[in-house]
Design a protein around this motif. Structure first.
Motif, PDB file in Angstrom:
ATOM      1  N   ALA A 166       4.776  -9.313  -3.798  1.00 10.47           N
ATOM      2  CA  ALA A 166       3.991  -8.492  -3.162  1.00 10.47           C
ATOM      3  C   ALA A 166       3.892  -8.863  -1.765  1.00 10.47           C
ATOM      4  O   ALA A 166       4.037  -7.871  -0.718  1.00 10.47           O
ATOM      5  CB  ALA A 166       2.587  -8.371  -3.942  1.00 10.47           C
ATOM      6  N   LYS A 167       3.846 -10.088  -1.393  1.00 12.67           N
ATOM      7  CA  LYS A 167       3.943 -10.354   0.206  1.00 12.67           C
ATOM      8  C   LYS A 167       5.138  -9.769   0.744  1.00 12.67           C
ATOM      9  O   LYS A 167       5.164  -9.197   2.102  1.00 12.67           O
ATOM     10  CB  LYS A 167       3.861 -11.693   0.405  1.00 12.67           C
ATOM     11  CG  LYS A 167       3.704 -12.091   1.850  1.00 12.67           C
ATOM     12  CD  LYS A 167       3.638 -13.713   1.999  1.00 12.67           C
ATOM     13  CE  LYS A 167       3.728 -14.192   3.415  1.00 12.67           C
ATOM     14  NZ  LYS A 167       3.529 -15.511   3.592  1.00 12.67           N
ATOM     15  N   ALA A 168       6.480  -9.839   0.101  1.00 15.70           N
ATOM     16  CA  ALA A 168       7.608  -9.511   1.024  1.00 15.70           C
ATOM     17  C   ALA A 168       7.508  -8.003   0.815  1.00 15.70           C
ATOM     18  O   ALA A 168       7.719  -7.451   2.060  1.00 15.70           O
ATOM     19  CB  ALA A 168       8.838  -9.932   0.318  1.00 15.70           C
ATOM     20  N   ARG A 169       7.243  -7.174  -0.092  1.00 15.20           N
ATOM     21  CA  ARG A 169       7.489  -5.653  -0.183  1.00 15.20           C
ATOM     22  C   ARG A 169       6.262  -5.078   0.818  1.00 15.20           C
ATOM     23  O   ARG A 169       6.399  -4.238   1.460  1.00 15.20           O
ATOM     24  CB  ARG A 169       6.840  -5.203  -1.442  1.00 15.20           C
ATOM     25  CG  ARG A 169       8.181  -5.666  -2.506  1.00 15.20           C
ATOM     26  CD  ARG A 169       7.738  -5.290  -3.885  1.00 15.20           C
ATOM     27  NE  ARG A 169       7.871  -3.503  -4.126  1.00 15.20           N
ATOM     28  CZ  ARG A 169       8.890  -3.021  -4.128  1.00 15.20           C
ATOM     29  NH1 ARG A 169       9.931  -3.567  -4.223  1.00 15.20           N
ATOM     30  NH2 ARG A 169       8.845  -1.856  -4.310  1.00 15.20           N
ATOM     31  N   THR A 170       4.863  -5.763   1.019  1.00 13.15           N
ATOM     32  CA  THR A 170       3.844  -5.184   1.737  1.00 13.15           C
ATOM     33  C   THR A 170       4.569  -5.374   3.250  1.00 13.15           C
ATOM     34  O   THR A 170       4.413  -4.902   4.069  1.00 13.15           O
ATOM     35  CB  THR A 170       2.666  -5.929   1.609  1.00 13.15           C
ATOM     36  OG1 THR A 170       2.331  -5.759   0.211  1.00 13.15           O
ATOM     37  CG2 THR A 170       1.775  -5.278   2.248  1.00 13.15           C
ATOM     38  N   ALA A 171       4.962  -6.668   3.571  1.00 12.74           N
ATOM     39  CA  ALA A 171       5.258  -6.960   5.052  1.00 12.74           C
ATOM     40  C   ALA A 171       6.501  -5.952   5.353  1.00 12.74           C
ATOM     41  O   ALA A 171       6.727  -5.574   6.350  1.00 12.74           O
ATOM     42  CB  ALA A 171       5.890  -8.280   5.104  1.00 12.74           C
ATOM     43  N   ILE A 172       7.519  -5.905   4.473  1.00 14.12           N
ATOM     44  CA  ILE A 172       8.637  -4.749   4.812  1.00 14.12           C
ATOM     45  C   ILE A 172       8.071  -3.546   5.169  1.00 14.12           C
ATOM     46  O   ILE A 172       8.531  -2.865   6.128  1.00 14.12           O
ATOM     47  CB  ILE A 172       9.607  -4.730   3.539  1.00 14.12           C
ATOM     48  CG1 ILE A 172      10.401  -6.323   3.540  1.00 14.12           C
ATOM     49  CG2 ILE A 172      10.669  -3.965   3.936  1.00 14.12           C
ATOM     50  CD1 ILE A 172      11.124  -6.211   2.230  1.00 14.12           C
ATOM     51  N   ARG A 173       7.234  -3.106   4.394  1.00 22.23           N
ATOM     52  CA  ARG A 173       6.661  -1.567   4.546  1.00 22.23           C
ATOM     53  C   ARG A 173       5.901  -1.726   5.821  1.00 22.23           C
ATOM     54  O   ARG A 173       5.999  -0.712   6.751  1.00 22.23           O
ATOM     55  CB  ARG A 173       5.572  -1.302   3.417  1.00 22.23           C
ATOM     56  CG  ARG A 173       6.467  -0.878   2.028  1.00 22.23           C
ATOM     57  CD  ARG A 173       5.457   0.114   1.116  1.00 22.23           C
ATOM     58  NE  ARG A 173       5.986   0.136   0.021  1.00 22.23           N
ATOM     59  CZ  ARG A 173       5.819  -0.602  -1.285  1.00 22.23           C
ATOM     60  NH1 ARG A 173       4.855  -1.680  -1.036  1.00 22.23           N
ATOM     61  NH2 ARG A 173       6.375  -0.220  -2.287  1.00 22.23           N
ATOM     62  N   HIS A 174       5.125  -2.619   6.222  1.00 20.17           N
ATOM     63  CA  HIS A 174       4.308  -2.958   7.449  1.00 20.17           C
ATOM     64  C   HIS A 174       5.199  -2.822   8.592  1.00 20.17           C
ATOM     65  O   HIS A 174       5.095  -1.874   9.539  1.00 20.17           O
ATOM     66  CB  HIS A 174       3.579  -4.211   7.308  1.00 20.17           C
ATOM     67  CG  HIS A 174       2.492  -4.241   8.591  1.00 20.17           C
ATOM     68  ND1 HIS A 174       1.503  -3.167   8.833  1.00 20.17           N
ATOM     69  CD2 HIS A 174       2.271  -5.106   9.341  1.00 20.17           C
ATOM     70  CE1 HIS A 174       0.817  -3.501   9.732  1.00 20.17           C
ATOM     71  NE2 HIS A 174       1.308  -4.750  10.330  1.00 20.17           N
ATOM     72  N   SER A 175       6.278  -3.611   8.561  1.00 20.83           N
ATOM     73  CA  SER A 175       7.280  -3.649   9.411  1.00 20.83           C
ATOM     74  C   SER A 175       8.159  -2.354   9.715  1.00 20.83           C
ATOM     75  O   SER A 175       8.212  -2.050  11.142  1.00 20.83           O
ATOM     76  CB  SER A 175       8.292  -4.662   9.553  1.00 20.83           C
ATOM     77  OG  SER A 175       7.634  -6.132   9.320  1.00 20.83           O
ATOM     78  N   LEU A 176       8.319  -1.820   8.607  1.00 25.49           N
ATOM     79  CA  LEU A 176       9.237  -0.493   8.944  1.00 25.49           C
ATOM     80  C   LEU A 176       8.249   0.680   9.465  1.00 25.49           C
ATOM     81  O   LEU A 176       8.498   1.485  10.183  1.00 25.49           O
ATOM     82  CB  LEU A 176       9.501   0.160   7.517  1.00 25.49           C
ATOM     83  CG  LEU A 176      10.794  -0.788   6.933  1.00 25.49           C
ATOM     84  CD1 LEU A 176      11.143  -0.410   5.556  1.00 25.49           C
ATOM     85  CD2 LEU A 176      12.052  -0.779   7.553  1.00 25.49           C
ATOM     86  N   LYS A 177       6.864   0.574   9.120  1.00 24.93           N
ATOM     87  CA  LYS A 177       5.906   1.430   9.744  1.00 24.93           C
ATOM     88  C   LYS A 177       6.000   1.310  11.173  1.00 24.93           C
ATOM     89  O   LYS A 177       5.774   2.543  11.968  1.00 24.93           O
ATOM     90  CB  LYS A 177       4.559   1.386   9.148  1.00 24.93           C
ATOM     91  CG  LYS A 177       4.352   1.974   7.868  1.00 24.93           C
ATOM     92  CD  LYS A 177       3.092   1.723   6.994  1.00 24.93           C
ATOM     93  CE  LYS A 177       3.071   2.056   5.765  1.00 24.93           C
ATOM     94  NZ  LYS A 177       1.749   1.623   5.013  1.00 24.93           N
ATOM     95  N   ARG A 178       5.842   0.008  11.607  1.00 25.16           N
ATOM     96  CA  ARG A 178       5.790  -0.112  13.101  1.00 25.16           C
ATOM     97  C   ARG A 178       6.678   0.241  13.634  1.00 25.16           C
ATOM     98  O   ARG A 178       7.119   0.580  14.654  1.00 25.16           O
ATOM     99  CB  ARG A 178       5.512  -1.723  13.301  1.00 25.16           C
ATOM    100  CG  ARG A 178       4.171  -2.189  13.263  1.00 25.16           C
ATOM    101  CD  ARG A 178       3.813  -3.662  13.704  1.00 25.16           C
ATOM    102  NE  ARG A 178       5.217  -4.596  13.936  1.00 25.16           N
ATOM    103  CZ  ARG A 178       5.445  -5.552  12.715  1.00 25.16           C
ATOM    104  NH1 ARG A 178       4.449  -5.573  12.019  1.00 25.16           N
ATOM    105  NH2 ARG A 178       6.383  -6.234  12.996  1.00 25.16           N
ATOM    106  N   LEU A 179       8.085  -0.139  13.425  1.00 26.76           N
ATOM    107  CA  LEU A 179       9.342   0.405  13.630  1.00 26.76           C
ATOM    108  C   LEU A 179       9.458   1.807  13.744  1.00 26.76           C
ATOM    109  O   LEU A 179      10.146   2.331  14.827  1.00 26.76           O
ATOM    110  CB  LEU A 179      10.575  -0.141  12.729  1.00 26.76           C
ATOM    111  CG  LEU A 179      10.929  -1.580  13.036  1.00 26.76           C
ATOM    112  CD1 LEU A 179      12.151  -1.950  11.878  1.00 26.76           C
ATOM    113  CD2 LEU A 179      11.428  -1.945  14.328  1.00 26.76           C
TER     114      LEU A 179
END
Length: 725
Positions: free
Chosen positions: A482-495
């Motif tokens: 869950a930590k990886a999936r949430t962090a990836i989504r968060h970073s993609l939103k920022r990008l």
């Protein structure tokens, strides 16, 4: 804690709640001061008055439920604030009482606990699932302040499951499913084994009553013969310990029904295969003896290779410690043995509750369980902060509650615990979110390995990073934690936000060109006035909305330049002078290529601003652009940049003579011209003709033309058509 039979456990509707309160206070008197017991008695009087006239679905007075929850927590020997909060846990939710009244009467600590357990009843939700998810999010926030909130909630759910049979069948199934997916795994994560087992068996009985009955009856029939085998093996184990001069208690144990059912389902075993396993627990005085007992057991019966697990050296995430081994016993029966100290056994059964249950015997094991629980809750808070909404959060939590773990090493020798099936990407994000965002490859046991590679226990993983590297949306297809999936989504939103702002700047400048102006040259006060008129917080936010297609660039350009025109009034000649937006194909998520016509470099193209998706590029001949004919304000004048890089998908339909080997010939030809095939479907037509529909990657129209020319010379190819919508 005694576990009742789920299918026969029902409390009497006529039970006298006053006598239950007396019994509870007498029980609590064994470990509480008289003043604390009096506080519990006062809470009972307050709760009984608040719930006066309310009944449960079974017909019993409502106050009997909070009393039962308090008794469960009393058996865990929780402190008096927890017991008081348990008795009052439904007061805020189901009566006119408010949090401030509780704080004034019983103190701020109790009021916070009660509020943490209470559901959000004043808010409107689109669905029952969304309401449950939002309530769970609220509970996690309360847990972060006081871990006792989840213990009260587990006790509440435990009593509700014991009395679930008065509910209609559809509600029983919904509550049972939620219990098995969320609350039983939480009990396991916190190490409260006794609560977890009861929740699982009662959830099983409520969700699949027929399967539960069949399995229970099969076990009942075999119980007698199993008891004899367990007794005999236990005697042999105990005798061998005495012979070796070691002290230890041997306890035979049986698997509970949900565990048997899950193993039958996941491993496709039949009942005989599962029920042929006999479990024993050996409890000794210290850690050194644990390892000596393991050697004695391996001398008595042959161990099964690969089935020895040392959870003492590397404890489970919930603090559980024990040595596990599987032996081949008499008559080739399988014997599972767990070896642990008395302290470890307490933690294995009570988990985090052992922090209160054995507080007077404070030890490292109970402290570790408590610390690990707090660390887990901290991780949940990180998930909650980065999740887009409550539904995404609760799905992440479900993933995070998977029980199976692997243990992998960092290059410096530190151990990281990950769920089974975790990949290199999961490892990178477990080390640190910044490492995950910047990773480009990894060395697993000193060998270069792709990021999607699954990891196994004992491997050493070294992450290779690069400055400026960004997470790839494709990582979400194989990231497990869950930590990886949430962090990836968060970073993609920022990008996406940064990419949208960059595209928005280009689109606004393109429109300003028609007015002989540039964004960078506009007076600061003029820009601030335009931002106020448009209701935007700042220029970056405004440009981001333009890039995402939520605002029209021409209208924004008018406001910024001080021209008070609406899009329909914009002079066509001035629009025509606007500079074209060049498309590189590397703009990221804010410039997308339509899946209906698959435009490629060299094609004539048109762009449309679409809310939430930015600019969508279509082929000029695409039939789907007709809907935009009457919306000229959404049109974006676009052209391909001269030097584009990368692969673009294109769809071709190839009519062929349907004979052996034709697909292989077509695929080999395409592959030979450096084009990757992404998807293939075959449709048989009349006679000996078939149509092969191929989605493949090409660099541009020239590359596509080369592929088509080479395909046309194949003897079996009759016709080729490119699909464009």
């Amino acid at each position: 804690m005694a576990r009742p039979d789920p299918l026969s456990s029902q409390e009497s509707p006529t039970a006298d709640h006053a006598s239950k309160a007396v019994e509870l206070c007498a029980f609590l008197g064994d470990y509480m001061d008289p003043s604390q017991v009096e506080a519990v008695r006062e809470a009972y009087r307050f709760g009984a008055e608040a719930h006066e006239g309310q009944s449960r679905m079974s017909g019993e007075p409502y106050i009997t439920h909070p009393l039962a929850v308090a008794r469960i927590l009393g058996e865990m020997r929780l402190d008096h604030q927890s017991i008081v909060a348990a008795i009052l846990h439904d007061v805020i939710e189901d009566t006119p009482m408010v949090k401030d009244q509780l704080a004034e009467r019983f103190g701020e600590e109790v009021a916070e606990l009660v509020d943490g357990v209470s559901k959000l009843t004043q808010m409107d939700f689109k669905s029952k699932a969304e309401a449950q998810a939002e309530n769970f999010r609220k509970m996690v926030l309360a847990m972060s302040r006081d871990i006792r909130v989840i213990l009260i909630k587990l006790a509440d759910r435990l009593h509700n499951m014991r009395t679930i049979w008065v509910m209609p069948a559809h509600k029983r199934r919904r509550i049972a499913r939620e219990t098995l997916e969320i609350y039983a795994p939480i009990a396991q994560r916190l190490g409260i084994n006794s609560v977890r087992i009861e929740l699982e068996d009662m959830g099983f009985a409520a969700l699949y009553p027929m399967r539960y009955r069949v399995l229970k009856e099969k076990i009942r029939r075999q119980h007698g013969s199993r008891r004899e085998i367990v007794s005999k093996v236990a005697e042999e184990l105990q005798a061998r310990l005495v012979e070796a001069g070691l002290e230890g208690e041997v306890i035979g144990r049986e698997k509970h029904l949900w565990s048997i059912y899950q193993k039958m389902r996941s491993k496709q075993y039949n009942f005989a295969d599962i029920f042929d396993v006999y479990g024993f627990r050996i409890i000794v005085d210290n850690v050194d003896t644990c390892y000596r007992v393991l050697g004695v057991m391996h001398n008595l019966y042959k161990p099964k290779p690969g089935r020895i697990k040392d959870y003492i050296a590397i404890p489970k995430v919930n603090g559980y410690q024990s040595l596990h081994t599987t032996l081949v016993g008499p008559r080739r029966i399988r014997i599972e043995v767990q070896i642990r100290t008395a302290d470890m056994d307490r933690v294995a059964e009570a988990g985090i509750a052992a922090h209160w249950l054995y507080k007077e015997q404070a030890n490292t094991a109970t402290s570790n369980a408590h610390a690990r629980a707090r660390e887990w809750v901290k991780g949940l808070l990180d998930l909650q902060r980065n999740a887009g909404n409550s539904m995404e959060f609760i799905e992440n939590v479900k993933v995070d509650l998977l029980p199976d773990e692997i243990y992998v090493f960092t290059p410096s020798g530190d151990i990281l615990q990950l769920p089974r099936g975790a990949t290199v990407v999961d490892f990178a994000y477990a080390v640190h979110s910044d490492i995950g965002d910047a990773c480009i490859a990894a060395m697993v046991d000193h060998r270069l390995t792709p990021l999607r590679t699954g990891l196994e226990t004992g491997q050493t993983v070294e992450i290779i990073t690069a400055p400026g590297a960004k997470p790839n949306p494709a990582w979400l297809d194989f990231a497990v934690t869950a930590k990886a999936r949430t962090a990836i989504r968060h970073s993609l939103k920022r990008l996406k936000g940064a990419e949208a702002a960059d595209l928005g700047r280009r689109l606004v400048n393109q429109s300003l060109e028609a007015l002989s102006q540039r964004l960078e040259d506009l007076p600061e006060q003029q820009v601030l006035d335009a931002l106020e008129q448009l209701g935007a917080d700042d220029l970056q936010a405004l440009l981001e909305e333009v890039g995402l297609g939520r605002r029209m660039p021409w209208l924004v350009a008018q406001r910024l330049s001080g021209i008070a025109l609406v899009p329909e009034q914009a002079p066509e000649t001035e629009r025509g002078r606007a500079q074209q937006l060049t498309v590189r194909g590397t703009e990221g998520t804010v410039v997308t290529f339509a899946g209906c016509c698959h435009p490629i470099p060299g094609d004539p193209i048109v762009g449309f601003a679409t809310a939430g998706r930015g600019v969508v590029i279509h082929h000029e001949d695409c039939k789907n652009i007709r809907e935009y004919r009457n919306q000229p304000e959404k049109w974006i004048d676009v052209q391909w940049e001269k030097d584009t890089h990368g692969e673009f998908p294109v769809v071709i339909a190839v009519d062929v003579v349907n004979k052996r080997g034709v697909l292989a010939d077509v695929a080999a030809t395409i592959s030979g011209l450096e084009s990757n095939i992404e998807a293939v479907t075959i449709e048989e037509r009349e006679g000996m003709i078939a149509t092969i529909r191929i989605t493949m990657g090409v660099r541009d129209r020239v590359h596509l033309a080369r592929v088509l020319r080479r395909l046309r010379v194949l003897n079996s190819v009759l016709r080729i058509v490119r699909r464009k919508g």
